[in-house]
Structures are given as structure tokens and as C-alpha cells.
Design a protein around this motif. Structure first.
Motif, PDB file in Angstrom:
ATOM      1  N   ILE A  21       2.579  16.119 -19.094  1.00 15.89           N
ATOM      2  CA  ILE A  21       3.698  15.574 -19.864  1.00 15.89           C
ATOM      3  C   ILE A  21       3.318  14.220 -20.464  1.00 15.89           C
ATOM      4  N   TYR A  22       2.284  13.565 -19.911  1.00 14.62           N
ATOM      5  CA  TYR A  22       1.744  12.326 -20.468  1.00 14.62           C
ATOM      6  C   TYR A  22       0.222  12.389 -20.375  1.00 14.62           C
ATOM      7  N   ASP A  23      -0.450  12.215 -21.517  1.00 11.33           N
ATOM      8  CA  ASP A  23      -1.918  12.188 -21.497  1.00 11.33           C
ATOM      9  C   ASP A  23      -2.484  10.931 -22.158  1.00 11.33           C
ATOM     10  N   PHE A  24      -1.628  10.129 -22.779  1.00  8.27           N
ATOM     11  CA  PHE A  24      -1.997   8.852 -23.397  1.00  8.27           C
ATOM     12  C   PHE A  24      -3.036   9.024 -24.503  1.00  8.27           C
ATOM     13  N   GLU A  25      -2.926  10.118 -25.213  1.00  7.28           N
ATOM     14  CA  GLU A  25      -3.738  10.386 -26.394  1.00  7.28           C
ATOM     15  C   GLU A  25      -2.738  10.545 -27.538  1.00  7.28           C
ATOM     16  N   PRO A  26      -2.534   9.649 -28.413  1.00  8.23           N
ATOM     17  CA  PRO A  26      -3.319   8.475 -28.753  1.00  8.23           C
ATOM     18  C   PRO A  26      -2.645   7.147 -28.440  1.00  8.23           C
ATOM     19  N   ASP A  27      -1.507   7.113 -27.711  1.00  5.20           N
ATOM     20  CA  ASP A  27      -0.792   5.846 -27.519  1.00  5.20           C
ATOM     21  C   ASP A  27      -0.204   5.756 -26.104  1.00  5.20           C
ATOM     22  N   PRO A  28       0.402   4.615 -25.742  1.00  2.92           N
ATOM     23  CA  PRO A  28       0.960   4.425 -24.397  1.00  2.92           C
ATOM     24  C   PRO A  28       2.203   5.259 -24.088  1.00  2.92           C
ATOM     25  N   MET A  29       2.745   5.940 -25.063  1.00  3.62           N
ATOM     26  CA  MET A  29       3.829   6.895 -24.878  1.00  3.62           C
ATOM     27  C   MET A  29       5.057   6.312 -24.165  1.00  3.62           C
ATOM     28  N   GLY A  30       5.400   5.048 -24.483  1.00  2.00           N
ATOM     29  CA  GLY A  30       6.624   4.451 -23.963  1.00  2.00           C
ATOM     30  C   GLY A  30       6.527   3.849 -22.568  1.00  2.00           C
ATOM     31  N   TRP A  31       5.344   3.764 -21.993  1.00  3.39           N
ATOM     32  CA  TRP A  31       5.188   3.174 -20.664  1.00  3.39           C
ATOM     33  C   TRP A  31       5.227   1.649 -20.755  1.00  3.39           C
ATOM     34  N   ALA A  32       5.725   1.013 -19.707  1.00  4.56           N
ATOM     35  CA  ALA A  32       5.826  -0.445 -19.638  1.00  4.56           C
ATOM     36  C   ALA A  32       5.367  -0.904 -18.257  1.00  4.56           C
ATOM     37  N   ALA A  33       5.255  -2.224 -18.095  1.00  2.91           N
ATOM     38  CA  ALA A  33       4.775  -2.776 -16.828  1.00  2.91           C
ATOM     39  C   ALA A  33       5.700  -3.858 -16.302  1.00  2.91           C
ATOM     40  N   GLN A  34       5.653  -4.027 -14.988  1.00  3.43           N
ATOM     41  CA  GLN A  34       6.337  -5.115 -14.299  1.00  3.43           C
ATOM     42  C   GLN A  34       5.370  -5.721 -13.291  1.00  3.43           C
ATOM     43  N   VAL A  35       5.500  -7.019 -13.072  1.00  3.33           N
ATOM     44  CA  VAL A  35       4.804  -7.688 -11.983  1.00  3.33           C
ATOM     45  C   VAL A  35       5.878  -8.370 -11.151  1.00  3.33           C
ATOM     46  N   VAL A  72       2.927  -4.364  -8.578  1.00  4.88           N
ATOM     47  CA  VAL A  72       2.717  -4.065  -9.985  1.00  4.88           C
ATOM     48  C   VAL A  72       3.245  -2.658 -10.222  1.00  4.88           C
ATOM     49  N   VAL A  73       4.071  -2.516 -11.237  1.00  2.00           N
ATOM     50  CA  VAL A  73       4.687  -1.226 -11.538  1.00  2.00           C
ATOM     51  C   VAL A  73       4.362  -0.846 -12.975  1.00  2.00           C
ATOM     52  N   MET A  74       3.958   0.398 -13.157  1.00  2.00           N
ATOM     53  CA  MET A  74       3.834   0.984 -14.491  1.00  2.00           C
ATOM     54  C   MET A  74       4.841   2.125 -14.515  1.00  2.00           C
ATOM     55  N   GLN A  75       5.721   2.119 -15.535  1.00  2.00           N
ATOM     56  CA  GLN A  75       6.825   3.075 -15.529  1.00  2.00           C
ATOM     57  C   GLN A  75       7.270   3.429 -16.931  1.00  2.00           C
ATOM     58  N   THR A  76       8.021   4.520 -16.997  1.00  2.00           N
ATOM     59  CA  THR A  76       8.611   4.927 -18.260  1.00  2.00           C
ATOM     60  C   THR A  76      10.011   5.477 -18.012  1.00  2.00           C
ATOM     61  N   GLY A 145       7.286   6.503 -12.402  1.00  2.00           N
ATOM     62  CA  GLY A 145       6.235   5.502 -12.466  1.00  2.00           C
ATOM     63  C   GLY A 145       5.389   5.485 -11.231  1.00  2.00           C
ATOM     64  N   VAL A 146       4.560   4.474 -11.176  1.00  2.00           N
ATOM     65  CA  VAL A 146       3.710   4.243 -10.016  1.00  2.00           C
ATOM     66  C   VAL A 146       3.809   2.768  -9.658  1.00  2.00           C
ATOM     67  N   ARG A 147       3.954   2.510  -8.374  1.00  2.00           N
ATOM     68  CA  ARG A 147       3.980   1.134  -7.856  1.00  2.00           C
ATOM     69  C   ARG A 147       2.670   0.907  -7.131  1.00  2.00           C
ATOM     70  N   LEU A 148       2.025  -0.183  -7.456  1.00  2.00           N
ATOM     71  CA  LEU A 148       0.769  -0.550  -6.824  1.00  2.00           C
ATOM     72  C   LEU A 148       1.010  -1.797  -5.995  1.00  2.00           C
ATOM     73  N   THR A 157      -7.012 -11.575 -12.115  1.00  2.00           N
ATOM     74  CA  THR A 157      -6.983 -10.825 -13.360  1.00  2.00           C
ATOM     75  C   THR A 157      -6.790  -9.370 -13.031  1.00  2.00           C
ATOM     76  N   LEU A 158      -5.831  -8.745 -13.662  1.00  2.00           N
ATOM     77  CA  LEU A 158      -5.482  -7.384 -13.317  1.00  2.00           C
ATOM     78  C   LEU A 158      -5.615  -6.475 -14.517  1.00  2.00           C
ATOM     79  N   THR A 159      -6.283  -5.365 -14.326  1.00  2.00           N
ATOM     80  CA  THR A 159      -6.327  -4.309 -15.321  1.00  2.00           C
ATOM     81  C   THR A 159      -5.924  -3.029 -14.622  1.00  2.00           C
ATOM     82  N   LEU A 160      -4.832  -2.440 -15.052  1.00  2.00           N
ATOM     83  CA  LEU A 160      -4.322  -1.199 -14.469  1.00  2.00           C
ATOM     84  C   LEU A 160      -4.546  -0.076 -15.451  1.00  2.00           C
ATOM     85  N   TYR A 161      -4.878   1.079 -14.946  1.00  2.00           N
ATOM     86  CA  TYR A 161      -5.060   2.235 -15.800  1.00  2.00           C
ATOM     87  C   TYR A 161      -4.217   3.389 -15.296  1.00  2.00           C
ATOM     88  N   ARG A 162      -3.687   4.164 -16.192  1.00  2.00           N
ATOM     89  CA  ARG A 162      -2.907   5.353 -15.860  1.00  2.00           C
ATOM     90  C   ARG A 162      -3.285   6.439 -16.821  1.00  2.00           C
TER      91      ARG A 162
END
Length: 162
Positions: A21-35, A72-76, A145-148, A157-162
Motif C-alpha cells: 500500500i506504500y512503496d515510496f516510488e516516487p514520493d513520500p506519499m503523505g508520511w510525516a515525522a515527529q520527535v 521518533v515517529v514516522m506516520q501517515t 506508523g512506526v515508533r522508534l 544526527t538522525l536519518t530514518l528510512y521507511r
């Protein structure tokens, strides 16, 4: 001069019963982040790691100005939500680079009427982790989403990938 430690978390495909349902080809598809439960910028795409396809969703953030950043949360929350009727399992893949055993992760969903599911967090291993959640008892979710949970508070410095 403070040493910048790089913490990379890649979150790859997201599927319902094996159907993406999400493959991130070609954009972030509405996902956002929280810290630490506050919205923040930094969502992008990366070709550094992928469980399927050419790229993944990434979150890049210098955490040094934020103090202790352990959640850190990545969610949609897509408009209209996600139909999960007749589905049983929601799955996503997560990967962290440069954090070793310093990160736990868990998948979550939020459904109408305040229904939520937050399974126990699991360690993200050297090859990443597949996170799954049961959606068999509900017909619709408002978001996911996913909570890390960063177990090393000095990461800067944080780089998260989904």
C-alpha cells in the motif's frame, strides 16, 4: 567540538496481507515525522536501503538542538483512511544503520472511535526488522506508523528510512 553520531533508520514497504500500500516510488506519499511527540520537518526519500524497489522513505534530522530525543515517529493519516476490511495483517520493514542494538521499533495503527494498537517494541537487528500488526478485527484505520525508541540519548544526527 561535539562529535556528530549518525543514526539511520530506513522504513521500507508497507503491505496489507502481502499487497503493497506504500512503496515510496516516487514520493513520500503523505508520511510525516515527529520527535518526542512534536511534528518536525525532515521527511525525504533515500536510495541507501530498500526492502523492495529502488528507494525508501527517510527522515533526516540533527537532534542536537532538541535535547534528549528518544521517541521518533514516522506516520501517515491519509485522507479517507485505509480500508482494511477482509484483511488480517499490516506489515512494514524497518532498518537502522549505525545504531546497532540502540533502537527498538513498533508498528501502530489508529482506527475510528479511538481504537489504537501499539504492540510491544522489538529490537531492530543488523538486517532490519519486519513489523506486523493484526487488523482482522477492524474494517478501517485512520492512520498508521512506526515508533522508534532510541536507546542511546546522545545520538545527535538522525536519518530514518521507511
Amino acid at each position: 567540538m561535539a562529535q556528530l553520531l549518525r543514526h539511520n533508520i530506513l522504513l521500507m514497504t508497507c503491505a496489507l496481507d502481502g499487497n503493497q500500500i506504500y512503496d515510496f516510488e516516487p514520493d513520500p506519499m503523505g508520511w510525516a515525522a515527529q520527535v518526542n511527540w512534536s511534528n518536525t520537518s525532515g521527511i525525504t526519500l533515500s536510495r541507501d536501503w530498500s526492502s523492495d524497489g529502488a528507494q525508501s522513505l527517510a527522515f533526516v534530522k540533527d537532534l542536537s538542538a532538541l535535547g534528549v530525543s528518544e521517541n521518533v515517529v514516522m506516520q501517515t493519516y491519509p485522507e479517507g483512511g485505509i480500508d482494511v476490511a477482509d484483511k488480517s495483517t499490516l506489515t512494514l520493514h524497518a532498518y537502522t544503520a549505525d545504531s546497532g542494538a540502540a533502537t527498538d521499533a513498533h508498528i501502530f495503527f489508529k482506527a475510528p472511535d479511538g481504537v489504537e494498537s501499539w504492540p510491544d517494541a522489538v529490537a531492530v537487528g543488523a538486517d532490519g526488522v519486519e513489523l506486523s500488526i493484526d487488523v482482522a478485527e477492524i474494517a478501517h484505520i485512520d492512520g498508521l506508523g512506526v515508533r522508534l525508541i532510541l536507546l542511546i540519548a546522545q545520538l545527535q544526527t538522525l536519518t530514518l528510512y521507511r
